[in-house]
Write a protein that holds these residues in place. Sequence first.
Motif, mmCIF file in Angstrom:
data_model
loop_
_atom_site.group_PDB
_atom_site.id
_atom_site.type_symbol
_atom_site.label_atom_id
_atom_site.label_comp_id
_atom_site.label_asym_id
_atom_site.label_seq_id
_atom_site.Cartn_x
_atom_site.Cartn_y
_atom_site.Cartn_z
ATOM 1 N N TRP A 1 -1.255 8.953 10.894
ATOM 2 C CA TRP A 1 -1.291 9.253 9.461
ATOM 3 C C TRP A 1 -2.090 10.521 9.190
ATOM 4 N N ALA A 2 -3.145 10.740 9.956
ATOM 5 C CA ALA A 2 -3.924 11.970 9.795
ATOM 6 C C ALA A 2 -3.061 13.193 10.093
ATOM 7 N N GLU A 3 -2.209 13.106 11.113
ATOM 8 C CA GLU A 3 -1.304 14.215 11.440
ATOM 9 C C GLU A 3 -0.342 14.516 10.296
ATOM 10 N N LEU A 4 0.010 13.502 9.542
ATOM 11 C CA LEU A 4 0.890 13.696 8.384
ATOM 12 C C LEU A 4 0.123 14.142 7.145
ATOM 13 N N GLY A 5 -1.202 14.237 7.267
ATOM 14 C CA GLY A 5 -2.020 14.715 6.163
ATOM 15 C C GLY A 5 -2.399 13.668 5.136
ATOM 16 N N VAL A 6 -2.262 12.379 5.472
ATOM 17 C CA VAL A 6 -2.597 11.319 4.516
ATOM 18 C C VAL A 6 -4.075 11.415 4.147
ATOM 19 N N ASN A 7 -4.328 11.488 2.838
ATOM 20 C CA ASN A 7 -5.708 11.591 2.356
ATOM 21 C C ASN A 7 -5.961 10.715 1.127
ATOM 22 N N ARG A 8 -4.990 9.851 0.823
ATOM 23 C CA ARG A 8 -5.126 8.987 -0.348
ATOM 24 C C ARG A 8 -4.363 7.694 -0.097
ATOM 25 N N LEU A 9 -4.928 6.589 -0.567
ATOM 26 C CA LEU A 9 -4.306 5.281 -0.388
ATOM 27 C C LEU A 9 -4.383 4.523 -1.700
ATOM 28 N N TYR B 1 0.857 -1.172 0.000
ATOM 29 C CA TYR B 1 0.000 0.000 0.000
ATOM 30 C C TYR B 1 0.896 1.226 0.000
ATOM 31 N N ALA B 2 0.403 2.288 -0.600
ATOM 32 C CA ALA B 2 1.120 3.557 -0.645
ATOM 33 C C ALA B 2 0.197 4.626 -0.082
ATOM 34 N N LEU B 3 0.720 5.415 0.851
ATOM 35 C CA LEU B 3 -0.040 6.502 1.456
ATOM 36 C C LEU B 3 0.441 7.826 0.888
ATOM 37 N N PHE B 4 -0.522 8.673 0.544
ATOM 38 C CA PHE B 4 -0.217 9.968 -0.059
ATOM 39 C C PHE B 4 -0.847 11.096 0.740
ATOM 40 N N LYS B 5 -0.187 12.229 0.730
ATOM 41 C CA LYS B 5 -0.770 13.511 1.144
ATOM 42 C C LYS B 5 -0.908 14.291 -0.146
ATOM 43 N N ASP B 6 -2.124 14.408 -0.640
ATOM 44 C CA ASP B 6 -2.379 14.972 -1.961
ATOM 45 C C ASP B 6 -1.551 14.182 -2.985
ATOM 46 N N GLU B 7 -0.591 14.793 -3.634
ATOM 47 C CA GLU B 7 0.237 14.090 -4.628
ATOM 48 C C GLU B 7 1.579 13.646 -4.067
ATOM 49 N N ASN C 1 -26.127 4.836 10.336
ATOM 50 C CA ASN C 1 -25.895 3.530 9.721
ATOM 51 C C ASN C 1 -24.755 3.539 8.711
ATOM 52 N N ASP C 2 -24.214 4.713 8.432
ATOM 53 C CA ASP C 2 -23.154 4.846 7.439
ATOM 54 C C ASP C 2 -21.797 4.703 8.117
ATOM 55 N N LYS C 3 -20.834 4.094 7.431
ATOM 56 C CA LYS C 3 -19.476 4.019 7.956
ATOM 57 C C LYS C 3 -18.478 4.179 6.825
ATOM 58 N N TRP C 4 -17.365 4.729 7.166
ATOM 59 C CA TRP C 4 -16.280 4.911 6.220
ATOM 60 C C TRP C 4 -14.974 4.860 6.985
ATOM 61 N N TYR C 5 -13.890 4.840 6.241
ATOM 62 C CA TYR C 5 -12.565 4.775 6.852
ATOM 63 C C TYR C 5 -11.922 6.151 6.862
ATOM 64 N N VAL C 6 -11.065 6.352 7.841
ATOM 65 C CA VAL C 6 -10.206 7.533 7.923
ATOM 66 C C VAL C 6 -8.823 7.048 8.340
ATOM 67 N N PRO C 7 -7.797 7.852 8.100
ATOM 68 C CA PRO C 7 -6.470 7.455 8.559
ATOM 69 C C PRO C 7 -6.392 7.481 10.090
ATOM 70 N N GLN C 8 -5.642 6.559 10.657
ATOM 71 C CA GLN C 8 -5.399 6.591 12.096
ATOM 72 C C GLN C 8 -4.661 7.893 12.422
ATOM 73 N N PRO C 9 -4.704 8.321 13.699
ATOM 74 C CA PRO C 9 -4.169 9.640 14.061
ATOM 75 C C PRO C 9 -2.757 9.936 13.555
#
Length: 139
Positions: free
Chosen positions: A95-103, A47-53, A85-93
Amino acid sequence: MNLKQMLIERTDEFFERHWSDNQNCPTWNFDWQWRGAVPNYLLPGLYALFKDEELVYIGLGRGGAERGLSARLERHVLKIEKCGNDKWYVPQPMWAELGVNRLATIGFPADYGYLAPALEDYLIERLNPPANRVGKRGK
């Protein structure tokens, strides 16, 4: 050249050296929108994690009895958010602190899963993602 394109090109270089049938080698999936099953979730792969590009991190999910990429991602990268009833994923803290918004993911057929750690090393060495340097000497 953007880092997504560099990731694809370095992966293609690896497969030219180590995959007997270049027509049928695995490819990166960049389409996941943080809902539903992660592409290649049952396969060994990367897997590759991205912050924007910007490429932030490259990681490995081994597969087999541990459910491939999904087991690694659920333990170390993703967390579930619920709203009614809706669920989605977010980055763990972390990765969120690093700005990860794409996988993105790339999955290997089980018989070729042994190549995934080699591809991970190959890509990290050539692309030098910043979060892969944490705790590493000499980088």
